[in-house]
Scaffold this motif. Sequence first.
Motif, PDB file in Angstrom:
ATOM      1  N   VAL A 231       0.890  -1.123  -0.104  1.00 14.52           N
ATOM      2  CA  VAL A 231      -0.053   0.127  -0.007  1.00 14.52           C
ATOM      3  C   VAL A 231       1.059   1.078  -0.077  1.00 14.52           C
ATOM      4  CG1 VAL A 231      -1.954   1.103   1.428  1.00 14.52           C
ATOM      5  CG2 VAL A 231      -1.765  -1.180   1.309  1.00 14.52           C
ATOM      6  N   LEU A 232       0.804   1.943  -1.162  1.00 19.49           N
ATOM      7  CA  LEU A 232       1.538   3.295  -1.191  1.00 19.49           C
ATOM      8  C   LEU A 232       0.566   4.407  -0.952  1.00 19.49           C
ATOM      9  CD1 LEU A 232       3.073   0.942  -3.115  1.00 19.49           C
ATOM     10  CD2 LEU A 232       3.963   2.873  -4.128  1.00 19.49           C
ATOM     11  N   ARG A 233       1.287   5.576  -0.252  1.00 22.28           N
ATOM     12  CA  ARG A 233       0.376   6.590  -0.020  1.00 22.28           C
ATOM     13  C   ARG A 233       1.368   7.714   0.058  1.00 22.28           C
ATOM     14  NH1 ARG A 233      -4.927   5.797   1.968  1.00 22.28           N
ATOM     15  NH2 ARG A 233      -5.443   3.779   2.835  1.00 22.28           N
ATOM     16  N   GLY A 234       1.107   9.028  -0.434  1.00 20.00           N
ATOM     17  CA  GLY A 234       1.901  10.112  -0.341  1.00 20.00           C
ATOM     18  C   GLY A 234       2.467  10.873  -1.498  1.00 20.00           C
ATOM     19  N   ARG A 235       3.418  11.260  -1.651  1.00 13.75           N
ATOM     20  CA  ARG A 235       3.833  12.243  -2.845  1.00 13.75           C
ATOM     21  C   ARG A 235       4.910  11.520  -3.608  1.00 13.75           C
ATOM     22  NH1 ARG A 235       6.995  17.770  -2.094  1.00 13.75           N
ATOM     23  NH2 ARG A 235       6.886  18.566  -4.221  1.00 13.75           N
ATOM     24  N   PRO A 236       4.797  11.051  -4.639  1.00 11.51           N
ATOM     25  CA  PRO A 236       5.806  10.452  -5.693  1.00 11.51           C
ATOM     26  C   PRO A 236       6.556  11.464  -6.140  1.00 11.51           C
ATOM     27  CG  PRO A 236       3.469   9.639  -6.286  1.00 11.51           C
ATOM     28  CD  PRO A 236       3.309  10.838  -5.247  1.00 11.51           C
ATOM     29  N   ALA A 237       7.966  11.322  -6.427  1.00  7.79           N
ATOM     30  CA  ALA A 237       8.979  12.259  -7.100  1.00  7.79           C
ATOM     31  C   ALA A 237       8.948  11.738  -8.236  1.00  7.79           C
ATOM     32  CB  ALA A 237      10.340  12.217  -6.399  1.00  7.79           C
ATOM     33  N   HIS A 238       8.176  12.011  -9.225  1.00  5.46           N
ATOM     34  CA  HIS A 238       7.915  11.790 -10.609  1.00  5.46           C
ATOM     35  C   HIS A 238       9.421  11.600 -11.391  1.00  5.46           C
ATOM     36  CE1 HIS A 238       3.711  11.033 -10.223  1.00  5.46           C
ATOM     37  NE2 HIS A 238       3.596  12.012  -9.673  1.00  5.46           N
ATOM     38  N   SER A 239      10.340  12.538 -10.946  1.00  9.89           N
ATOM     39  CA  SER A 239      11.452  12.702 -11.846  1.00  9.89           C
ATOM     40  C   SER A 239      12.248  11.374 -11.727  1.00  9.89           C
ATOM     41  CB  SER A 239      12.260  13.704 -11.252  1.00  9.89           C
ATOM     42  OG  SER A 239      12.358  13.892  -9.926  1.00  9.89           O
ATOM     43  N   GLU A 240      11.849  10.225 -10.583  1.00  9.09           N
ATOM     44  CA  GLU A 240      12.679   9.375 -10.038  1.00  9.09           C
ATOM     45  C   GLU A 240      12.244   8.005 -10.919  1.00  9.09           C
ATOM     46  OE1 GLU A 240      15.571   9.788  -8.647  1.00  9.09           O
ATOM     47  OE2 GLU A 240      15.267  11.816  -8.377  1.00  9.09           O
ATOM     48  N   PHE A 241      11.006   8.246 -11.573  1.00  8.44           N
ATOM     49  CA  PHE A 241      10.627   6.926 -11.936  1.00  8.44           C
ATOM     50  C   PHE A 241      10.164   7.162 -13.645  1.00  8.44           C
ATOM     51  CE2 PHE A 241       8.867   7.406  -7.456  1.00  8.44           C
ATOM     52  CZ  PHE A 241       9.516   6.164  -7.228  1.00  8.44           C
ATOM     53  N   ASP A 242      10.387   6.304 -14.584  1.00 11.71           N
ATOM     54  CA  ASP A 242       9.789   6.322 -15.786  1.00 11.71           C
ATOM     55  C   ASP A 242       8.447   6.595 -16.000  1.00 11.71           C
ATOM     56  OD1 ASP A 242      12.300   5.710 -16.712  1.00 11.71           O
ATOM     57  OD2 ASP A 242      12.000   3.590 -16.862  1.00 11.71           O
ATOM     58  N   ASP A 243       7.467   6.121 -15.211  1.00 11.62           N
ATOM     59  CA  ASP A 243       5.965   6.216 -15.286  1.00 11.62           C
ATOM     60  C   ASP A 243       5.344   5.782 -13.944  1.00 11.62           C
ATOM     61  OD1 ASP A 243       3.393   6.463 -15.409  1.00 11.62           O
ATOM     62  OD2 ASP A 243       3.570   6.501 -17.898  1.00 11.62           O
ATOM     63  N   PHE A 244       5.534   6.339 -12.919  1.00  6.13           N
ATOM     64  CA  PHE A 244       5.043   5.878 -11.628  1.00  6.13           C
ATOM     65  C   PHE A 244       3.852   5.126 -11.729  1.00  6.13           C
ATOM     66  CE2 PHE A 244       2.844   6.554  -7.622  1.00  6.13           C
ATOM     67  CZ  PHE A 244       3.475   5.696  -6.699  1.00  6.13           C
ATOM     68  N   HIS A 245       2.732   6.032 -12.335  1.00  7.75           N
ATOM     69  CA  HIS A 245       1.413   5.658 -11.998  1.00  7.75           C
ATOM     70  C   HIS A 245       1.170   4.588 -12.799  1.00  7.75           C
ATOM     71  CE1 HIS A 245      -0.103   8.795  -9.547  1.00  7.75           C
ATOM     72  NE2 HIS A 245       0.427   9.815 -10.428  1.00  7.75           N
ATOM     73  N   ALA A 246       1.723   4.360 -14.164  1.00  9.10           N
ATOM     74  CA  ALA A 246       1.675   3.053 -14.866  1.00  9.10           C
ATOM     75  C   ALA A 246       2.212   2.059 -14.445  1.00  9.10           C
ATOM     76  CB  ALA A 246       2.482   3.388 -16.346  1.00  9.10           C
ATOM     77  N   THR A 247       3.310   2.060 -13.743  1.00  9.34           N
ATOM     78  CA  THR A 247       3.997   0.913 -12.953  1.00  9.34           C
ATOM     79  C   THR A 247       3.019   0.355 -11.823  1.00  9.34           C
ATOM     80  OG1 THR A 247       6.414   1.594 -13.452  1.00  9.34           O
ATOM     81  CG2 THR A 247       6.003   0.166 -11.666  1.00  9.34           C
TER      82      THR A 247
END
Length: 397
Positions: A231-247
């Motif tokens: 379970v993930l909650r919070g603020r993703p640093a999108h610069s660190e992931f290719d596509d956080f939401h797709a993953t």
Amino acid sequence: MTLNVLYLAHDLADAAIRRRVLTLKAGGAGVTVAGFKRGANVLADEHDVTTTVLGRTADARFAQRIGAVVGARMTLRRRLAAIRRPDVIIARNLETLALAGQAASLFGGDIPVVYECLDIHRLLLDEGVKGRLMRQAQRYFGSRASLLITSSPAFVENFFKPRSGLDMPVLLLENKVLALKPELVSTFPAPRPPKADRPWRIGWFGAIRCRKSLDILTEFAARMDGKVEIVLRGRPAHSEFDDFHATVNTAPHVEFHGAYRNPEDLAAIYQDVHFTWAIDFFEEGLNSSWLLPNRLYEGGLHGAVPIALSGTETGRFVGNRDIGVTIDSAMPETLAALFDGMTEARYDDLASRLAGVERNQWVTGPAECRALVARLAALRPSVSSPADVPAVSTVQS
């Protein structure tokens, strides 16, 4: 007399900025904030806190952030013109430390400056030209500071003492949960193993910036085939992931529920999981090995057993208190072996050990808020030695 604090914030979207502002207010200080925006302002609903935007910055764009700081220096007099003269200036991170001395001079050069640094950026540890320039900049701007606030003893022992060149008193403020109503956290939640045929749940909450952790957890969840949920909650640093939401959306047995309010939502979100992911590889071997993350304290307070990595400061914290699980390597197969052997009896034992920890290990209460403000007030030139001011926090490792 009320202490007036000017808080220079590196990121007005950071929940930790709101927590520090609320801590200062609870201690009796008046707080004005000036800082950079990277997202929604977490102080927008704090109507008695004046907030001034100094510019916009972006994650993982260091050159852009330098430009924003230069721009803010050029316009600082105008932006701070309507702000009441502060008694103390707190600068969060190096980018606002670069503004603090100038801000102090605008109001009068005798205003004390406090440097708050809760993460050691990898560029400060670089052995090349960039790293040397960064450390020189920190020494130059930090020469104006009267006090350093940091959150882990490992930061002091591994960087500030041997490498920073800074010479000032250090105040260790752990990343504890702000609990202004202690009665709300006086009772520890009972162990809550999953019901029959339901999965174990591991929570990874807060600043989600570690790509390696996401890769490990998604592969582990797939391997466990429904026996464990992430379970993930919070603020993703999108610069660190290719596509956080797709993953996350395509990963089996992985959920992402977005942002939450800290501390208001902590009890609900942590009591929805059994374990806290207290492992970080964002700056592996450096900052990640030295930090004591917010989620360690949040989970500890609300009964979510921490999972930590041996050989790190978090691992030592957990191991010394015997309050969670420490693993030698955070590989999917290691985690699979751990949870293949996880029983209700073992979980109850882990949760009971966690319940035995004194509440003040996890929380910052009204008394600690007042002590912090008293410590800051003692920095003013008109105030005598702070020797009689109570300590704010003692960090054990």
